[in-house]
Design an enzyme around this catalytic site. Structure first.
Site, PDB file in Angstrom:
ATOM      1  N   LYS A   1      -7.192   4.378 -19.833  1.00 32.47           N
ATOM      2  CA  LYS A   1      -7.491   4.764 -21.211  1.00 32.47           C
ATOM      3  C   LYS A   1      -6.289   4.496 -22.122  1.00 32.47           C
ATOM      4  CE  LYS A   1     -11.261   5.696 -19.247  1.00 32.47           C
ATOM      5  NZ  LYS A   1     -11.377   6.770 -18.301  1.00 32.47           N
TER       6      LYS A   1
ATOM      7  N   ARG B   1       0.841  -1.211   0.000  1.00 34.45           N
ATOM      8  CA  ARG B   1       0.000   0.000   0.000  1.00 34.45           C
ATOM      9  C   ARG B   1       0.874   1.258   0.000  1.00 34.45           C
ATOM     10  NH1 ARG B   1      -1.760   2.311   4.334  1.00 34.45           N
ATOM     11  NH2 ARG B   1      -2.002   0.402   5.552  1.00 34.45           N
TER      12      ARG B   1
ATOM     13  N   ASP C   1      -5.913  17.407 -16.303  1.00 36.87           N
ATOM     14  CA  ASP C   1      -6.200  16.014 -16.622  1.00 36.87           C
ATOM     15  C   ASP C   1      -5.776  15.800 -18.075  1.00 36.87           C
ATOM     16  OD1 ASP C   1      -7.416  13.608 -17.400  1.00 36.87           O
ATOM     17  OD2 ASP C   1      -9.030  13.824 -15.947  1.00 36.87           O
TER      18      ASP C   1
ATOM     19  N   TYR D   1     -15.278  15.235 -16.776  1.00 38.29           N
ATOM     20  CA  TYR D   1     -15.776  13.864 -16.743  1.00 38.29           C
ATOM     21  C   TYR D   1     -16.782  13.744 -15.583  1.00 38.29           C
ATOM     22  CZ  TYR D   1     -15.963   9.001 -15.444  1.00 38.29           C
ATOM     23  OH  TYR D   1     -16.420   7.770 -15.069  1.00 38.29           O
TER      24      TYR D   1
HETATM   25  N1  LCS Z   1     -10.499  11.716 -16.330  1.00 32.55           N
HETATM   26  C1  LCS Z   1     -11.071  11.586 -17.543  1.00 32.55           C
HETATM   27  C2  LCS Z   1     -10.828  12.632 -18.583  1.00 32.55           C
HETATM   28  C3  LCS Z   1     -11.873  10.486 -17.813  1.00 32.55           C
HETATM   29  O1  LCS Z   1     -12.416  10.380 -19.021  1.00 32.55           O
HETATM   30  C4  LCS Z   1     -12.089   9.504 -16.800  1.00 32.55           C
HETATM   31  C5  LCS Z   1     -12.946   8.316 -17.029  1.00 32.55           C
HETATM   32  C6  LCS Z   1     -11.493   9.703 -15.557  1.00 32.55           C
HETATM   33  C7  LCS Z   1     -10.694  10.798 -15.354  1.00 32.55           C
HETATM   34  C8  LCS Z   1     -11.676   8.713 -14.424  1.00 32.55           C
HETATM   35  O2  LCS Z   1     -10.872   7.607 -14.635  1.00 32.55           O
HETATM   36  P1  LCS Z   1     -11.184   6.133 -14.071  1.00 32.55           P
HETATM   37  O3  LCS Z   1     -11.380   6.280 -12.598  1.00 32.55           O
HETATM   38  O4  LCS Z   1     -12.406   5.632 -14.750  1.00 32.55           O
HETATM   39  O5  LCS Z   1      -9.941   5.378 -14.398  1.00 32.55           O
HETATM   40  N2  LCS Z   1     -13.727   8.394 -18.171  1.00 32.55           N
HETATM   41  C9  LCS Z   1     -14.598   7.553 -18.572  1.00 32.55           C
HETATM   42  C10 LCS Z   1     -15.378   7.768 -19.729  1.00 32.55           C
HETATM   43  O6  LCS Z   1     -15.375   8.764 -20.432  1.00 32.55           O
HETATM   44  N3  LCS Z   1     -16.131   6.702 -19.929  1.00 32.55           N
HETATM   45  O7  LCS Z   1     -16.010   5.782 -18.925  1.00 32.55           O
HETATM   46  C11 LCS Z   1     -14.987   6.253 -18.002  1.00 32.55           C
END
Ligand code: LCS
Length: 403
Positions: free
Chosen positions: A217, A61, A192, A118
């Site tokens: 992603k 952790r 971001d 998001y």
């Molecule tokens: N930042 C952006 C720009 C994102 O598109 C997402 C998730 C996150 C942060 C959060 O990341 P995660 O915790 O899911 O790894 N975006 C998503 C989307 O557009 N569709 O499903 C998830």
């Protein structure tokens, strides 16, 4: 790896096992272990006291060698061209990275946040952050004047938080201008960089203090894991974020870190193809009679194309959003009739994904705010994959019914 500066070489080599790896492993191994044994009580005690001569690892952790390999790869990619040493921290999801960074770096103060983020980032800021001691002001951060006004109106701003390009509007924020405003007020800029990736954009070079990622992603690229990262250059700030990560517990597991690192090896190749395919599809959609508007920073018609050229490198990524003449119903027909494009949220996978932001990824943003930010009922989002572009266009043509 400081002598190498190209994203191609760094993506392939950064975070490789050290030459003194006990087994001379060629690829970073997966240290699938929760804890690490100490050679002696003294070595364990020194590790806890963070003194020299202590054990290098205590408990997963806190950190884990596979996570550290991933962190050094992300730091190398985001840190190209940055004078100071850049550090990265891995997280179990993009949201773990974002919420931990916000709590660690803006707790007790105010975040000036983009109005169209998001959905879960927006949701966290609107519903949870105030109860945790963070005030939030949402503004249209694509307007530098709006950011200046928000910073001038409040004297407790600790952070400006932006997505650029933004999900799903594909609008951009001027990182240099906004970082100048934030710094004047003693605040940090956190960007971001999930959509652009460090292949297309390096926010730290443009003045950002922190970068966050959903590594789920493009960095992973294959849709095989969920993860996040926070990157920065101020050792004290990064140490604070690391301590919050330890105590909130949002670190990524070794296997997921390994999947992300494995994905990063082909980042440059994939981003080239994602961007080339997206550029072709965006121009094709732009001319299609059933399409009202296309949002892609690489199009000359994008209202911030000049900024895109200045701020983004080697192309504009693989994300497109567009509105159809027939609005929501036409969007539903398209999304339900394509074959190659999967109807799914997430993005940045090698295959093409299509989804409807207003009812899916951004449904939790109140309708009025969603509309004001440009997320209309008819907006369709496409994460363009690396398939043959002619076959993708044929799939979309079939889905659109004509043209
Ligand atoms: N930042 C952006 C720009 C994102 O598109 C997402 C998730 C996150 C942060 C959060 O990341 P995660 O915790 O899911 O790894 N975006 C998503 C989307 O557009 N569709 O499903 C998830």
């Amino acid at each position: 790896m400081t002598e190498y500066i190209s994203p191609e070489t760094l993506a392939v080599h950064a975070g490789r096992p050290p030459r003194d790896d006990p087994y001379h492993a060629h690829v970073a191994p997966i240290y699938q272990t929760s804890t690490f044994s100490f050679e002696s009580v003294e070595s364990g005690a020194r590790a806890f006291a963070r003194e020299e001569g202590g054990a290098s690892h205590i408990y997963s952790r806190l950190n884990n060698p596979t996570g550290q390999a991933l962190e050094s790869a992300i730091a190398a990619l985001e840190g190209r061209g940055v004078e100071a040493e850049v550090m990265a921290l891995s997280f179990g999801s993009g949201m773990a990275a974002i919420s931990t960074v916000m709590l660690a770096a803006a707790g007790g103060g105010r975040i000036v946040a983009q109005d169209a983020l998001y959905g879960c980032t927006h949701d966290f800021l609107r519903d949870q952050a105030p109860g945790l001691g963070i005030q939030v002001t949402f503004v249209d951060t694509t307007s530098t004047e709006a950011v200046a006004e928000a910073i001038d109106t409040h004297d407790d701003v600790r952070m400006v938080f932006v997505e650029t390009p933004a999900n799903p509007t594909m609008r951009l924020c001027d990182l240099e201008a906004i970082s100048g405003l934030a710094h004047q007020a003693g605040a940090l800029l956190c960007a971001d960089n999930t959509f652009a990736t460090p292949y297309h954009q390096r926010p730290l070079v443009h003045g950002a203090d922190l970068v966050v990622h959903s590594t789920t992603k493009y960095l992973n690229g294959h849709g095989t894991g969920v993860g996040g990262a926070a990157v920065g250059r101020d050792p004290e700030l990064m140490d604070r974020i690391r301590t919050f990560r330890k105590n909130l517990g949002g670190i990524a597991g070794p296997f997921d870190c390994w999947l992300m690192l494995n994905g990063i090896r082909t980042l440059a190749l994939r981003m080239e193809r994602h961007a080339a395919n997206a550029a072709r599809i965006a121009s094709w959609l732009d001319k299609h009679p059933a399409v009202l508007r296309v949002h892609y920073p690489g199009l000359a018609s994008h209202p911030q194309h000049t900024l895109a050229r200045r701020q983004m490198e080697r192309g504009y990524g693989g994300m497109i959003s567009f509105e159809l003449e027939g609005g929501y119903d036409a969007g539903v027909r398209l999304m339900e009739s394509v074959e190659l494009c999967s109807l799914a949220v997430s993005l940045g996978t090698v295959d093409t994904l299509i989804q409807h932001p207003a009812s899916m990824t951004h449904a939790c943003i109140p309708e009025e705010q969603r509309r004001a930010a440009g997320i209309s009922e008819g907006l369709v989002r496409l994460s363009v994959g690396i398939e043959h572009v002619d076959e993708l266009i044929a799939d979309l043509r079939r889905g659109l019914g004509h043209g």
